[in-house]
Design an enzyme around this catalytic site. Structure first.
Site, mmCIF file in Angstrom:
data_model
loop_
_atom_site.group_PDB
_atom_site.id
_atom_site.type_symbol
_atom_site.label_atom_id
_atom_site.label_comp_id
_atom_site.label_asym_id
_atom_site.label_seq_id
_atom_site.Cartn_x
_atom_site.Cartn_y
_atom_site.Cartn_z
ATOM 1 N N GLY A 59 39.915 13.135 -88.582
ATOM 2 C CA GLY A 59 40.651 12.595 -89.719
ATOM 3 C C GLY A 59 41.874 13.424 -90.062
ATOM 4 N N GLU A 60 41.717 14.737 -90.023
ATOM 5 C CA GLU A 60 42.840 15.627 -90.311
ATOM 6 C C GLU A 60 43.888 15.549 -89.200
ATOM 7 O OE1 GLU A 60 39.653 16.170 -92.694
ATOM 8 O OE2 GLU A 60 39.542 16.629 -90.550
ATOM 9 N N PHE A 61 43.427 15.341 -87.970
ATOM 10 C CA PHE A 61 44.385 15.160 -86.878
ATOM 11 C C PHE A 61 45.272 13.953 -87.131
ATOM 12 C CE2 PHE A 61 45.308 12.664 -83.044
ATOM 13 C CZ PHE A 61 46.233 13.501 -82.440
ATOM 14 N N TYR A 130 43.051 20.923 -95.619
ATOM 15 C CA TYR A 130 42.227 21.878 -96.360
ATOM 16 C C TYR A 130 41.498 22.890 -95.482
ATOM 17 C CZ TYR A 130 38.930 17.996 -95.499
ATOM 18 O OH TYR A 130 38.190 16.961 -94.947
#
Length: 411
Positions: A59-61, A130
């Site tokens: 998801g952060e990627f 984060y």
């Protein structure tokens, strides 16, 4: 506090090794980091200048991807190093061609960090959303390597904003960032309270990503044939509680087609979903040479295509709301789909915003799901209004990537 942190990392490493004996994900976590020093040394071009991007997981990627790809386009003199903490990110994106090096992030011990930075020697580093690893952050600061965080979002209950000994120690990490790119005004207010002013409200880079997806979505002729002229409800990233609610609605529906794209695509889970359904259903892997238009439900048993499938839908249901939290709703919103999800959505700004604007609708049981779906299916005006709200919401929030690039590279 630093000693306790490092001790915690040591015990975390020990715990993952134990868990690897019986947990497949933990096994990947451990095995993926074996021989990491040799792999890093052989994978890095010592003559090149690297920019380092780190993401916790998949998801952060997706959140960092617009920045990576814009940097690659605008500043081709740099090579890109991409690291992941979680196997769910690395295993899916280890062959990502937008980076020159893709690797697991070595655990945050002093010796690991020193070796990693000695070999890579990045010119700049970017953490997405984060990720706060003390030894990496401390060493980057010591080496005068600018560190940025992208699409960060802060909440009052985070350790940074507590006056405990741990909170005060943890807070110091934020002062080591060259610049902090945040998503909203609330995050700005929290940073101001602890005297951090080197931030920019840049918004969420995921909007840039989903806008790009919409422009380059793959076409699926078999899905077009499956839908025909029927309204199509697409349920994405679903889990067991979502699927049980949806199955009850599907089994009593008429004249509506459904696509179910579960988060878990293992054969046993796909078979379980088939068993829930009384309607005629087929798995995506078996649609070749079939009269797909005769089926009511298409079950997606592969990964990587959901974001393109939303272009064929009329309504989206996004899973995860009966668990730890909903999955990505923006991929559906960019295709103008009104969105339904379970009750655990309050940590997701875009979900809260769209609920307030009436482009998304939270449900908490079978009855509320039935009401929400039937209302949208039966009232064309409400469907059109909710659709327009989702489209406009995405359109007004694109542009975060350009803000970041301009600030970081002084363009």
């Amino acid at each position: 506090m630093t000693f306790l942190y490092n001790l915690g990392i040591y015990f975390y490493a020990l715990a993952t090794r134990v868990a690897a004996l019986f947990n497949p994900k933990a096994k990947l976590f451990v095995s993926g980091r074996k021989n990491w020093k040799q792999q890093l040394k052989s994978g890095v071009d010592s003559q090149a200048d690297y920019l380092w991007f780190h993401c916790a997981s998949l998801g952060e990627f997706e959140q960092g991807r617009p920045v990576i790809e814009e940097v690659r386009k605008e500043f081709p003199q740099y090579k890109i190093a991409l690291t992941f903490f979680s196997p769910s990110g690395y295993e899916i994106r280890k062959n990502y061609d937008g980076a020159d090096l893709v690797a697991y992030l070595p655990l945050d011990t002093k010796s690991n960090v020193r070796y990693f930075l000695d070999v890579l020697q990045p010119r700049k580093a970017f953490f997405v959303k984060y990720e706060y690893w003390y030894n990496y952050i401390h060493q980057l600061k010591q080496r005068n390597i600018p560190l940025y965080i992208v699409s960060a979002i802060f909440r009052e209950n985070q350790s940074f904003f507590k006056n405990s000994l741990w909170g005060k120690w943890y807070r110091k990490m934020l002062f080591s960032f060259e610049h902090i790119f945040i998503q909203n005004e609330k995050s700005a207010q929290l940073l101001e309270k602890i005297d951090i002013t080197n931030y920019t409200i840049a918004g969420d880079t995921r909007f840039d990503r989903v806008a790009a997806i919409a422009k380059s979505a793959k076409k699926f002729e078999n899905v077009e044939k499956f839908k025909g002229n029927s309204p199509l409800i697409i349920a994405g990233s679903t889990w067991k509680p979502d699927e049980e609610l949806l199955a009850a609605f599907i089994n009593n529906s008429r004249g509506v087609k459904f696509i179910l794209a579960p988060h878990e695509v293992a054969p046993a889970n796909i078979n379980r979903i088939h068993q829930l359904l009384k309607k005629k259903a087929i798995s995506f892997s078996k649609v070749q040479n079939t009269a797909i238009e005769e089926f009511d439900v298409l079950i997606i048993d592969s990964i990587g295509i959901l974001s393109s499938l939303y272009q064929y839908g009329n309504i989206a249901y996004i899973g995860g709301g009966f668990g730890v939290g909903i999955h990505n709703i923006l991929e559906a919103a960019t295709f103008k789909l009104p969105i339904i999800f379970g009750p655990n959505y309050l940590k997701f700004k875009e979900a809260v915003d769209l609920v307030e604007e009436k482009g998304a609708f939270p449900i908490d049981d079978s009855n509320s799901l039935n009401k929400a779906l039937n209302r949208l299916l039966e009232d064309k005006n409400e469907l059109a209004n909710a659709s327009g709200i989702c489209q406009k919401y995405v359109e007004k929030n694109v542009g975060s990537t350009k803000v970041i690039i301009k600030k970081v590279f002084n363009t």
